[in-house]
Design a protein around this motif. Structure first.
Motif, PDB file in Angstrom:
ATOM      1  N   TYR A  95       0.795  -1.280   0.129  1.00  0.00           N
ATOM      2  CA  TYR A  95       0.039  -0.103   0.047  1.00  0.00           C
ATOM      3  C   TYR A  95       0.876   1.357   0.213  1.00  0.00           C
ATOM      4  CZ  TYR A  95       0.867   0.692   5.056  1.00  0.00           C
ATOM      5  OH  TYR A  95       1.616   0.777   6.160  1.00  0.00           O
ATOM      6  N   LYS A  96       1.957   1.253   0.524  1.00  0.00           N
ATOM      7  CA  LYS A  96       2.912   2.240   0.711  1.00  0.00           C
ATOM      8  C   LYS A  96       3.352   3.066  -0.795  1.00  0.00           C
ATOM      9  CE  LYS A  96       4.758   0.864   5.247  1.00  0.00           C
ATOM     10  NZ  LYS A  96       5.861   0.239   5.705  1.00  0.00           N
ATOM     11  N   LEU A 100      -2.134   3.944  -1.272  1.00  0.00           N
ATOM     12  CA  LEU A 100      -3.350   3.582  -0.965  1.00  0.00           C
ATOM     13  C   LEU A 100      -3.426   3.437   0.598  1.00  0.00           C
ATOM     14  CD1 LEU A 100      -2.854   0.297  -3.087  1.00  0.00           C
ATOM     15  CD2 LEU A 100      -4.283   1.960  -3.531  1.00  0.00           C
ATOM     16  N   PRO A 101      -4.700   3.406   0.834  1.00  0.00           N
ATOM     17  CA  PRO A 101      -4.952   3.638   2.574  1.00  0.00           C
ATOM     18  C   PRO A 101      -4.358   2.269   3.192  1.00  0.00           C
ATOM     19  CG  PRO A 101      -6.939   4.074   1.311  1.00  0.00           C
ATOM     20  CD  PRO A 101      -6.129   3.576   0.293  1.00  0.00           C
ATOM     21  N   TYR A 110      -4.680  -5.756  -3.846  1.00  0.00           N
ATOM     22  CA  TYR A 110      -4.225  -6.603  -4.962  1.00  0.00           C
ATOM     23  C   TYR A 110      -4.567  -5.623  -6.091  1.00  0.00           C
ATOM     24  CZ  TYR A 110      -4.601 -10.837  -2.322  1.00  0.00           C
ATOM     25  OH  TYR A 110      -4.339 -11.990  -1.400  1.00  0.00           O
ATOM     26  N   LYS A 111      -3.616  -5.643  -7.269  1.00  0.00           N
ATOM     27  CA  LYS A 111      -3.783  -4.956  -8.230  1.00  0.00           C
ATOM     28  C   LYS A 111      -4.313  -5.911  -9.485  1.00  0.00           C
ATOM     29  CE  LYS A 111      -1.700  -1.726 -11.549  1.00  0.00           C
ATOM     30  NZ  LYS A 111      -0.458  -0.944 -11.968  1.00  0.00           N
ATOM     31  N   ILE A 112      -5.367  -5.735  -9.804  1.00  0.00           N
ATOM     32  CA  ILE A 112      -5.653  -6.433 -10.980  1.00  0.00           C
ATOM     33  C   ILE A 112      -6.315  -5.656 -12.180  1.00  0.00           C
ATOM     34  CG2 ILE A 112      -7.410  -8.328 -11.509  1.00  0.00           C
ATOM     35  CD1 ILE A 112      -7.219  -9.110  -8.511  1.00  0.00           C
ATOM     36  N   ASN A 113      -6.140  -5.915 -13.236  1.00  0.00           N
ATOM     37  CA  ASN A 113      -6.492  -4.932 -14.475  1.00  0.00           C
ATOM     38  C   ASN A 113      -6.695  -3.372 -14.112  1.00  0.00           C
ATOM     39  OD1 ASN A 113      -6.842  -7.400 -15.614  1.00  0.00           O
ATOM     40  ND2 ASN A 113      -9.209  -7.552 -15.005  1.00  0.00           N
ATOM     41  N   ASN A 114      -5.639  -3.005 -13.640  1.00  0.00           N
ATOM     42  CA  ASN A 114      -5.461  -1.438 -13.135  1.00  0.00           C
ATOM     43  C   ASN A 114      -6.312  -1.005 -12.086  1.00  0.00           C
ATOM     44  OD1 ASN A 114      -3.315  -1.054 -14.997  1.00  0.00           O
ATOM     45  ND2 ASN A 114      -4.787  -0.562 -16.773  1.00  0.00           N
ATOM     46  N   ILE A 129     -12.951  -1.286  -3.823  1.00  0.00           N
ATOM     47  CA  ILE A 129     -12.373  -1.128  -4.989  1.00  0.00           C
ATOM     48  C   ILE A 129     -11.631   0.328  -5.413  1.00  0.00           C
ATOM     49  CG2 ILE A 129     -12.528  -1.586  -7.579  1.00  0.00           C
ATOM     50  CD1 ILE A 129     -14.827  -3.554  -7.045  1.00  0.00           C
ATOM     51  N   GLN A 130     -10.463   0.548  -5.584  1.00  0.00           N
ATOM     52  CA  GLN A 130     -10.021   1.707  -5.905  1.00  0.00           C
ATOM     53  C   GLN A 130      -9.443   1.582  -7.249  1.00  0.00           C
ATOM     54  OE1 GLN A 130      -8.110   3.413  -2.788  1.00  0.00           O
ATOM     55  NE2 GLN A 130      -7.505   5.193  -3.691  1.00  0.00           N
ATOM     56  N   GLY A 131     -10.066   2.343  -8.336  1.00  0.00           N
ATOM     57  CA  GLY A 131      -9.389   2.374  -9.578  1.00  0.00           C
ATOM     58  C   GLY A 131      -8.616   3.770  -9.807  1.00  0.00           C
TER      59      GLY A 131
END
Length: 132
Positions: A95-96, A100-101, A110-114, A129-131
């Motif tokens: 997250y750092k 990300l919070p 997790y990072k999936i499809n941007n 979910i954060q895009g």
């Protein structure tokens, strides 16, 4: 004791010599009625898998591409269960490094499809979910 071992060795040798002399011929012989692959019908000889190797690889590649496209089109929503395919270390992010919070205990980004997806590691439920 030495005599018993000698007698056993000689009888074992005699037994082996007699079994070798009774074995059938190993070369192809017209009088020999054993199994011969050339006598076997063509349709039952077995399949040569090397002929279809390129076709099999193309089919496998197409199937993998379809699966990958299907996973890319997956719609993420909070409350859904994270598919097992994405739970590996390759999708985990710190997250750092990505602004990300900070996740709570038993949570992982997790990072999936941007998209960045916050998942509860105990139940594998999607929490956020954060895009970008």
């Amino acid at each position: 004791m030495k005599k018993i071992l000698t007698v056993l060795a000689i009888s074992f040798s005699a037994l082996m010599a007699s079994s070798v002399s009774l074995a059938g011929p190993h070369e192809k012989n017209n009088n020999y009625r054993g199994w011969d692959q050339s006598d076997q019908p063509k349709f039952s000889r077995g399949r040569d898998f090397r002929e279809d190797d390129d076709d099999m690889q193309d089919k496998r590649r197409m199937r993998e591409e379809r699966g990958f496209k299907r996973l890319q089109q997956h719609k993420w929503q909070p409350g859904y269960v994270m598919p097992q395919h994405y739970r590996g270390d390759g999708y985990k992010v710190d997250y750092k490094n990505h602004d990300l919070p900070k996740p709570s205990r038993n949570q992982q980004w997790y990072k999936i499809n941007n998209d960045y997806i916050l998942v509860d590691t105990d139940s594998n439920n999607i929490l956020r979910i954060q895009g970008f």
